[in-house]
Design a protein around this motif. Sequence first.
Motif, PDB file in Angstrom:
ATOM      1  N   VAL A 116      43.457  57.556  35.544  1.00  0.00           N
ATOM      2  CA  VAL A 116      44.722  57.104  36.068  1.00  0.00           C
ATOM      3  C   VAL A 116      44.304  55.407  36.533  1.00  0.00           C
ATOM      4  N   PRO A 117      45.221  54.624  35.575  1.00  0.00           N
ATOM      5  CA  PRO A 117      44.899  53.216  35.794  1.00  0.00           C
ATOM      6  C   PRO A 117      45.777  52.497  37.181  1.00  0.00           C
ATOM      7  N   SER A 118      45.232  51.697  37.647  1.00  0.00           N
ATOM      8  CA  SER A 118      45.903  50.827  38.745  1.00  0.00           C
ATOM      9  C   SER A 118      45.348  49.535  38.704  1.00  0.00           C
ATOM     10  N   SER A 119      46.358  48.762  39.375  1.00  0.00           N
ATOM     11  CA  SER A 119      45.925  47.364  39.433  1.00  0.00           C
ATOM     12  C   SER A 119      46.602  46.674  40.700  1.00  0.00           C
ATOM     13  N   ARG A 120      45.674  45.851  41.452  1.00  0.00           N
ATOM     14  CA  ARG A 120      45.988  45.185  42.509  1.00  0.00           C
ATOM     15  C   ARG A 120      46.018  43.586  42.340  1.00  0.00           C
ATOM     16  N   ILE A 121      46.920  42.950  42.384  1.00  0.00           N
ATOM     17  CA  ILE A 121      47.144  41.598  42.182  1.00  0.00           C
ATOM     18  C   ILE A 121      46.622  40.878  43.569  1.00  0.00           C
ATOM     19  N   VAL A 122      45.438  40.048  43.439  1.00  0.00           N
ATOM     20  CA  VAL A 122      45.077  39.512  44.502  1.00  0.00           C
ATOM     21  C   VAL A 122      45.392  37.877  44.524  1.00  0.00           C
ATOM     22  N   GLU A 123      45.846  37.472  42.937  1.00  0.00           N
ATOM     23  CA  GLU A 123      46.433  36.099  43.338  1.00  0.00           C
ATOM     24  C   GLU A 123      47.331  35.751  41.920  1.00  0.00           C
ATOM     25  N   ARG A 124      48.423  35.220  42.150  1.00  0.00           N
ATOM     26  CA  ARG A 124      49.388  34.876  41.088  1.00  0.00           C
ATOM     27  C   ARG A 124      50.237  33.567  41.403  1.00  0.00           C
ATOM     28  N   SER A 125      49.886  32.820  40.420  1.00  0.00           N
ATOM     29  CA  SER A 125      50.569  31.321  40.550  1.00  0.00           C
ATOM     30  C   SER A 125      50.547  30.685  39.266  1.00  0.00           C
ATOM     31  N   ARG A 149      43.430  39.968  38.942  1.00  0.00           N
ATOM     32  CA  ARG A 149      43.550  41.433  39.512  1.00  0.00           C
ATOM     33  C   ARG A 149      42.378  42.239  39.609  1.00  0.00           C
ATOM     34  N   ILE A 150      42.457  43.146  40.485  1.00  0.00           N
ATOM     35  CA  ILE A 150      41.370  44.086  40.653  1.00  0.00           C
ATOM     36  C   ILE A 150      41.800  45.419  39.627  1.00  0.00           C
ATOM     37  N   ARG A 151      41.244  45.799  38.676  1.00  0.00           N
ATOM     38  CA  ARG A 151      41.781  46.820  37.793  1.00  0.00           C
ATOM     39  C   ARG A 151      40.862  48.193  38.170  1.00  0.00           C
ATOM     40  N   SER A 152      41.495  49.329  38.430  1.00  0.00           N
ATOM     41  CA  SER A 152      40.698  50.533  38.938  1.00  0.00           C
ATOM     42  C   SER A 152      41.181  51.601  37.857  1.00  0.00           C
ATOM     43  N   GLY A 153      40.271  52.648  37.717  1.00  0.00           N
ATOM     44  CA  GLY A 153      40.607  53.962  36.915  1.00  0.00           C
ATOM     45  C   GLY A 153      40.245  54.849  38.037  1.00  0.00           C
ATOM     46  N   ASP A 154      41.389  55.837  38.275  1.00  0.00           N
ATOM     47  CA  ASP A 154      41.118  56.946  39.344  1.00  0.00           C
ATOM     48  C   ASP A 154      40.724  56.299  40.874  1.00  0.00           C
ATOM     49  N   GLY A 155      41.222  55.167  40.999  1.00  0.00           N
ATOM     50  CA  GLY A 155      41.027  54.529  42.305  1.00  0.00           C
ATOM     51  C   GLY A 155      39.758  54.053  42.386  1.00  0.00           C
ATOM     52  N   ILE A 156      38.723  54.002  41.495  1.00  0.00           N
ATOM     53  CA  ILE A 156      37.329  53.380  41.348  1.00  0.00           C
ATOM     54  C   ILE A 156      37.677  51.906  40.856  1.00  0.00           C
ATOM     55  N   PRO A 157      37.473  50.668  41.570  1.00  0.00           N
ATOM     56  CA  PRO A 157      37.287  49.552  40.980  1.00  0.00           C
ATOM     57  C   PRO A 157      36.501  49.467  39.777  1.00  0.00           C
ATOM     58  N   MET A 158      37.124  49.276  38.614  1.00  0.00           N
ATOM     59  CA  MET A 158      36.441  48.968  37.388  1.00  0.00           C
ATOM     60  C   MET A 158      36.148  47.323  36.893  1.00  0.00           C
ATOM     61  N   SER A 179      53.128  44.391  38.194  1.00  0.00           N
ATOM     62  CA  SER A 179      52.188  45.540  38.481  1.00  0.00           C
ATOM     63  C   SER A 179      51.647  46.641  37.632  1.00  0.00           C
ATOM     64  N   GLY A 180      52.303  46.701  36.402  1.00  0.00           N
ATOM     65  CA  GLY A 180      51.844  47.727  35.461  1.00  0.00           C
ATOM     66  C   GLY A 180      51.090  46.821  34.276  1.00  0.00           C
ATOM     67  N   SER A 181      51.453  47.101  33.040  1.00  0.00           N
ATOM     68  CA  SER A 181      50.747  46.482  31.937  1.00  0.00           C
ATOM     69  C   SER A 181      51.522  45.257  31.556  1.00  0.00           C
ATOM     70  N   VAL A 182      50.590  44.177  31.505  1.00  0.00           N
ATOM     71  CA  VAL A 182      51.315  42.861  30.974  1.00  0.00           C
ATOM     72  C   VAL A 182      51.477  42.955  29.510  1.00  0.00           C
ATOM     73  N   TYR A 183      50.492  43.673  28.788  1.00  0.00           N
ATOM     74  CA  TYR A 183      50.861  43.683  27.565  1.00  0.00           C
ATOM     75  C   TYR A 183      52.285  44.467  27.061  1.00  0.00           C
ATOM     76  N   ALA A 184      52.610  45.498  27.894  1.00  0.00           N
ATOM     77  CA  ALA A 184      53.784  46.349  27.780  1.00  0.00           C
ATOM     78  C   ALA A 184      55.146  45.153  27.730  1.00  0.00           C
TER      79      ALA A 184
END
Length: 256
Positions: A116-125, A149-158, A179-184
């Motif tokens: 399960v992918p997830s992302s946390r944005i830590v800086e945006r400018s 961004r910090i990208r995680s899989g199953d809640g584990i920072p990857m 917050s989701g896929s930038v490519y999308a």
Amino acid sequence: MTVPKQIAKPPFQNLLELRTDTAKPLYQQLEDQLTQLIGDGTLPPGTTLPAERQLAERLSISRATVQRSYNALRERKLLSAQGRLGSIVQGAGPRLHSGMDRLKGFTQEMQELGRVPSSRIVERSVVNDRSIASIFGRSSHARFLKLVRIRSGDGIPMSREVAWYNLERAPDLAESDLSGSVYARLAELGLPLTRCDQTIEAAAPTAEERAIFGFDAPVPCLLIKRRSYGADGDMLEYVEGLFRGDTYTYKLTLTA
């Protein structure tokens, strides 16, 4: 129709039985029982075990006992140290094997690997950066969206990812929900990525990246640099992502 109730599995530490009426030391008992739980799939690869102090408290034993058991399992490549976050079960086939046969983003990559992918944005400018402008082949006054961004899989920072996007070509990206896929999102804006140039090299994590990954000591990581282009050949993205080296590998299929 009566739907049978599913019986919840007990926490794994409830499956551990450490005895004091035997000559086998507690650390050896713990190592043997964890080995069994990993081997039979009760603790599958990717499972995060508690930190040493937490498990010691739950089992009412010393931290040194847990530490000795964990260290032995790490030497056997059954666990991967995560510092204050605990340890991750490795088991057979511990690493994520990502194919490089086609262009895809982190979100799609994790989904294909069953995570399960997830992302946390830590800086945006929005920035002006001469070095980045040079990479894109733009003037020094060009504006870019910088995204960390910090990208995680199953809640584990990857990975920790620093990316820049060409706002001359994709101005709407600056105000988009990323917050989701930038490519999308680029595809929705009519700017799908069609190819990329990518390099991979070994790198040591910084102190900040060690904290993100939960490493007590530096662990070799993979630094991936990518330049991505649209259908017209114009460069839309430049990204540098540091991927953890203890659970992540890339695979290639070569043909003659």
